[in-house]
Write a protein that holds these residues in place. Structure first.
Motif, mmCIF file in Angstrom:
data_model
loop_
_atom_site.group_PDB
_atom_site.id
_atom_site.type_symbol
_atom_site.label_atom_id
_atom_site.label_comp_id
_atom_site.label_asym_id
_atom_site.label_seq_id
_atom_site.Cartn_x
_atom_site.Cartn_y
_atom_site.Cartn_z
ATOM 1 N N GLY A 224 12.891 51.218 -8.646
ATOM 2 C CA GLY A 224 11.740 50.692 -9.271
ATOM 3 C C GLY A 224 12.019 49.931 -10.609
ATOM 4 N N LEU A 225 12.869 50.636 -11.485
ATOM 5 C CA LEU A 225 13.312 49.816 -12.749
ATOM 6 C C LEU A 225 13.866 48.413 -12.370
ATOM 7 C CD1 LEU A 225 14.767 52.912 -14.484
ATOM 8 C CD2 LEU A 225 12.443 51.796 -14.708
ATOM 9 N N ALA A 226 14.872 48.402 -11.438
ATOM 10 C CA ALA A 226 15.430 47.201 -10.816
ATOM 11 C C ALA A 226 14.484 46.046 -10.385
ATOM 12 C CB ALA A 226 16.407 47.606 -10.120
ATOM 13 N N HIS A 227 13.436 46.834 -9.627
ATOM 14 C CA HIS A 227 12.266 45.793 -8.879
ATOM 15 C C HIS A 227 11.386 45.049 -10.100
ATOM 16 C CE1 HIS A 227 8.715 45.231 -6.457
ATOM 17 N NE2 HIS A 227 8.183 44.853 -7.234
ATOM 18 N N ARG A 228 11.207 45.895 -11.296
ATOM 19 C CA ARG A 228 10.380 45.402 -12.470
ATOM 20 C C ARG A 228 11.442 44.258 -13.077
ATOM 21 N NH1 ARG A 228 9.092 50.971 -12.171
ATOM 22 N NH2 ARG A 228 6.976 51.112 -11.672
ATOM 23 N N MET A 229 12.719 44.643 -13.328
ATOM 24 C CA MET A 229 13.521 43.705 -14.080
ATOM 25 C C MET A 229 13.573 42.350 -13.195
ATOM 26 S SD MET A 229 17.414 43.971 -14.778
ATOM 27 C CE MET A 229 17.805 44.037 -12.993
ATOM 28 N N LEU B 158 12.305 36.581 -12.255
ATOM 29 C CA LEU B 158 11.605 35.400 -11.668
ATOM 30 C C LEU B 158 10.412 34.653 -12.502
ATOM 31 C CD1 LEU B 158 11.417 37.047 -8.238
ATOM 32 C CD2 LEU B 158 12.776 35.155 -8.686
ATOM 33 N N ASP B 159 9.727 35.534 -13.241
ATOM 34 C CA ASP B 159 8.734 34.861 -14.037
ATOM 35 C C ASP B 159 8.983 34.193 -15.075
ATOM 36 O OD1 ASP B 159 6.841 36.385 -12.331
ATOM 37 O OD2 ASP B 159 6.522 38.078 -13.800
ATOM 38 N N ARG B 160 10.200 34.665 -15.683
ATOM 39 C CA ARG B 160 10.753 33.782 -16.585
ATOM 40 C C ARG B 160 11.898 32.778 -16.607
ATOM 41 N NH1 ARG B 160 11.759 38.573 -21.575
ATOM 42 N NH2 ARG B 160 11.873 36.582 -22.646
ATOM 43 N N GLY B 161 12.293 32.736 -15.413
ATOM 44 C CA GLY B 161 13.255 31.699 -14.807
ATOM 45 C C GLY B 161 14.726 31.823 -15.056
ATOM 46 N N SER B 162 15.092 32.952 -15.642
ATOM 47 C CA SER B 162 16.557 33.334 -16.003
ATOM 48 C C SER B 162 16.693 34.673 -16.255
ATOM 49 C CB SER B 162 16.691 32.345 -17.293
ATOM 50 O OG SER B 162 17.944 32.740 -17.717
ATOM 51 N N ALA B 163 17.751 35.029 -16.126
ATOM 52 C CA ALA B 163 18.373 36.671 -16.273
ATOM 53 C C ALA B 163 18.704 36.892 -17.875
ATOM 54 C CB ALA B 163 19.435 37.036 -15.553
ATOM 55 N N ALA B 164 19.203 35.701 -18.491
ATOM 56 C CA ALA B 164 19.431 35.969 -19.787
ATOM 57 C C ALA B 164 18.688 36.496 -20.879
ATOM 58 C CB ALA B 164 19.958 34.578 -20.240
ATOM 59 N N PRO B 165 17.122 36.113 -20.809
ATOM 60 C CA PRO B 165 16.312 36.805 -21.892
ATOM 61 C C PRO B 165 15.808 38.019 -21.540
ATOM 62 C CG PRO B 165 14.934 34.994 -20.486
ATOM 63 C CD PRO B 165 16.634 34.766 -20.335
ATOM 64 N N VAL B 166 15.921 38.135 -20.124
ATOM 65 C CA VAL B 166 15.560 39.700 -19.786
ATOM 66 C C VAL B 166 16.661 40.589 -19.905
ATOM 67 C CG1 VAL B 166 14.942 41.250 -17.570
ATOM 68 C CG2 VAL B 166 14.176 38.650 -17.972
ATOM 69 N N VAL B 167 17.893 40.352 -19.687
ATOM 70 C CA VAL B 167 18.965 41.248 -19.942
ATOM 71 C C VAL B 167 19.124 41.444 -21.551
ATOM 72 C CG1 VAL B 167 21.451 41.232 -19.952
ATOM 73 C CG2 VAL B 167 20.371 40.519 -18.080
ATOM 74 N N ALA B 168 19.023 40.218 -22.382
ATOM 75 C CA ALA B 168 18.952 40.412 -23.908
ATOM 76 C C ALA B 168 17.738 41.438 -24.334
ATOM 77 C CB ALA B 168 18.605 39.239 -24.569
ATOM 78 N N ASP B 169 16.677 41.392 -23.792
ATOM 79 C CA ASP B 169 15.666 42.381 -23.906
ATOM 80 C C ASP B 169 15.988 43.871 -23.748
ATOM 81 O OD1 ASP B 169 13.996 40.438 -24.984
ATOM 82 O OD2 ASP B 169 12.802 40.075 -23.312
ATOM 83 N N HIS B 170 16.551 44.017 -22.635
ATOM 84 C CA HIS B 170 16.927 45.256 -22.178
ATOM 85 C C HIS B 170 17.932 46.008 -23.368
ATOM 86 C CE1 HIS B 170 14.869 44.957 -18.468
ATOM 87 N NE2 HIS B 170 15.324 46.244 -18.083
ATOM 88 N N LEU B 171 18.999 45.093 -23.532
ATOM 89 C CA LEU B 171 19.984 45.434 -24.586
ATOM 90 C C LEU B 171 19.352 45.656 -26.048
ATOM 91 C CD1 LEU B 171 22.884 43.235 -23.170
ATOM 92 C CD2 LEU B 171 22.446 45.612 -22.772
ATOM 93 N N LEU C 108 17.273 37.195 -4.349
ATOM 94 C CA LEU C 108 18.985 37.343 -4.357
ATOM 95 C C LEU C 108 19.419 36.487 -5.522
ATOM 96 C CD1 LEU C 108 20.201 37.339 -0.731
ATOM 97 C CD2 LEU C 108 20.451 38.932 -2.469
ATOM 98 N N ALA C 109 19.120 35.222 -5.618
ATOM 99 C CA ALA C 109 19.541 34.420 -6.924
ATOM 100 C C ALA C 109 19.159 35.112 -7.944
ATOM 101 C CB ALA C 109 18.777 32.879 -6.926
ATOM 102 N N ALA C 110 18.032 35.821 -8.269
ATOM 103 C CA ALA C 110 17.735 36.587 -9.458
ATOM 104 C C ALA C 110 18.724 37.505 -9.909
ATOM 105 C CB ALA C 110 16.334 36.964 -9.678
ATOM 106 N N ALA C 111 18.908 38.394 -8.583
ATOM 107 C CA ALA C 111 19.915 39.580 -8.974
ATOM 108 C C ALA C 111 21.291 38.936 -9.252
ATOM 109 C CB ALA C 111 19.954 40.189 -7.487
#
Length: 439
Positions: free
Chosen positions: A289-294, A299-312, A350-353
């Motif tokens: 479920g945590l991975a689903h929300r991530m 997908l909403d923000r168009g890139s993994a970089a800001p999302v990963v940065a927020d987590h860290l 898949l691309a987001a993952a």
């Protein structure tokens, strides 16, 4: 049956197999001196090794002694207690059910076929599990009485208890009785879940067979409980594969809880309840479920970089990455990703993952685990964040039953670790009341 599978045999001790002193001692979890003490007491026989260097021992005799003494060995990798089991082997970044590659089983057979084979050792192509009308009705009434905000695992736990009350033979722990209970419980759990609003209406929409038709496989029956989208073959095949892949994974936390319950000779419904209680933790079944929300945020923000940065930045680990038992990509994730590649609507998730994995891999050698693959499935098929947990719970029920069947054959209450007491040494005075008043 999905396809014609390559044959595989369960791992049995080969007739006449001999073990060296070191191998025999490791298998029993004792020192070589203790091994030779067994020989001197007549509990084991030994034979001089070729060339006269050391002794050899009969593997079947060693295994029989291990069963009689209920020896608890220690995992050489971690030093943690390890209990003998013939269900799942995790080795060299792969995992096997009774010696057969689990990802191959998932490619060729359905969930019910693999579960039934795991329990019995007999493959029955096309096997279907059926819930009794009484158990199904009791489970549904219990689930419908829950508050609307209840989660799927809440519903499954209640459904197990309700189903148990309808089975007067639940305390019969004979193999046939446990198998009958298991074959009814799994579909009862599925059919007790509510259908997602907005899905197809009419007969059979809930995943149950229409009058005069054959019973669909479990993946098709659980589909409308997870999403309102119409089922399509590639997506249902991916769901069925996920169900097979998650059946067992050695002594995970929930499985250990199930084995403890079985060791106390709890009936199979109680064993499943014990597993469900542990599975709900965010570090186990709820991790997808945590991975689903991530992924949704990526997908909403168009890139993994800001999302990963927020987590860290907030001290959170990036979900769906890494597994303590695999140095490379989780084989369950690899198998599921391969099928999701054939699902057109899964392309974006898949691309987001893959973006998440590539972004994180810049500084840490982490690989995708099955939670990330489950998240791709749930996001791409319009399922809720807790859908992966539901799939995990229903699937793992078969594994808990397999472990219960194995544990029922062991000495009762053998899983009784001793605590390492670190409190005050006795004798200590009686405690005084907080207000100082006499008692």
């Amino acid at each position: 049956m999905k396809d014609q599978a390559a044959s595989g045999e369960s791992p049995e001790v080969a007739a006449g197999q001999r073990l060296s002193t070191r191998e025999a001692a490791e298998r029993l979890g004792v020192k070589p001196e203790t091994l030779y003490a067994y020989v001197s007491r007549g509990q084991l026989s030994s034979r001089r090794a070729p060339g006269g260097r050391g002794s050899t021992f009969d593997a079947a005799e060693i295994d029989a002694l291990a069963r009689r003494t209920n020896r608890r060995t220690t995992s050489p990798a971690t030093g943690d207690p390890a209990f003998r089991t013939g269900i799942t082997l995790i080795e060299n970044d792969r995992y096997y059910f009774r010696g057969v590659d689990a990802t191959e089983l998932a490619r060729h057979y359905s969930y019910e076929e693999v579960a039934d084979w795991l329990w019995t050792g007999e493959l029955r192509p096309g096997v279907r599990f059926a819930a009794s009308a009484e158990a199904r009705a009791a489970a549904r009434r219990a689930v419908e009485a829950l508050p609307a905000h209840s989660g799927s695992t809440d519903r499954l736990r209640v459904a197990v208890v309700a189903a148990a009350t309808t089975d007067p033979l639940r305390f019969d722990l004979s193999r046939d009785s446990v198998l009958a209970a298991a074959r009814g419980l799994v579909p009862t759990l599925v059919e007790a879940l509510p259908v997602v609003p907005g899905g197809p209406q009419g007969a059979g929409a809930a995943g149950e067979p229409r009058a005069g038709t054959s019973t669909p496989g479990l993946a098709r029956r659980i589909w409308p409980k997870l999403t309102a989208r119409p089922a399509d073959e590639p997506a249902v095949a991916a769901l069925d594969t996920a169900l097979v892949l998650l059946i067992d994974h050695d002594l995970a936390a929930s499985t250990l809880a199930a084995r403890v319950a079985a060791s106390a000779h709890a009936h199979p419904y109680a064993v499943v309840s014990a597993g469900l209680g542990v599975l709900e933790g965010p570090l186990h079944g709820a991790a997808s479920g945590l991975a689903h929300r991530m992924l949704t945020e990526v997908l909403d923000r168009g890139s993994a970089a800001p999302v990963v940065a927020d987590h860290l930045r907030t001290g959170r680990r990036v979900p769906g990455l890494g597994h303590r038992l695999y140095a490379v990509e989780d084989p369950r994730a690899r198998a599921l990703f391969a099928l999701l590649d054939r699902v057109p609507q899964a392309a974006a998730a898949l691309a987001a993952a893959r973006d998440v994995v590539a972004t994180t891999a810049r500084h840490a050698p982490l690989h995708a685990n099955v939670d990330l693959a489950l998240a791709v499935l749930s996001v791409s098929c319009g399922m809720s964040a807790e859908a992966g947990e539901t799939v995990f719970a229903v699937s793992r029920t078969a594994g808990w039953v397999a472990h219960a069947l194995e544990e029922y054959g062991e000495r009762p209450l053998r899983i009784r670790p001793s605590g390492q007491y670190n409190g005050p040494r006795p004798p200590q005075p009686l405690p005084a009341a907080a207000d100082g008043a006499p008692r």
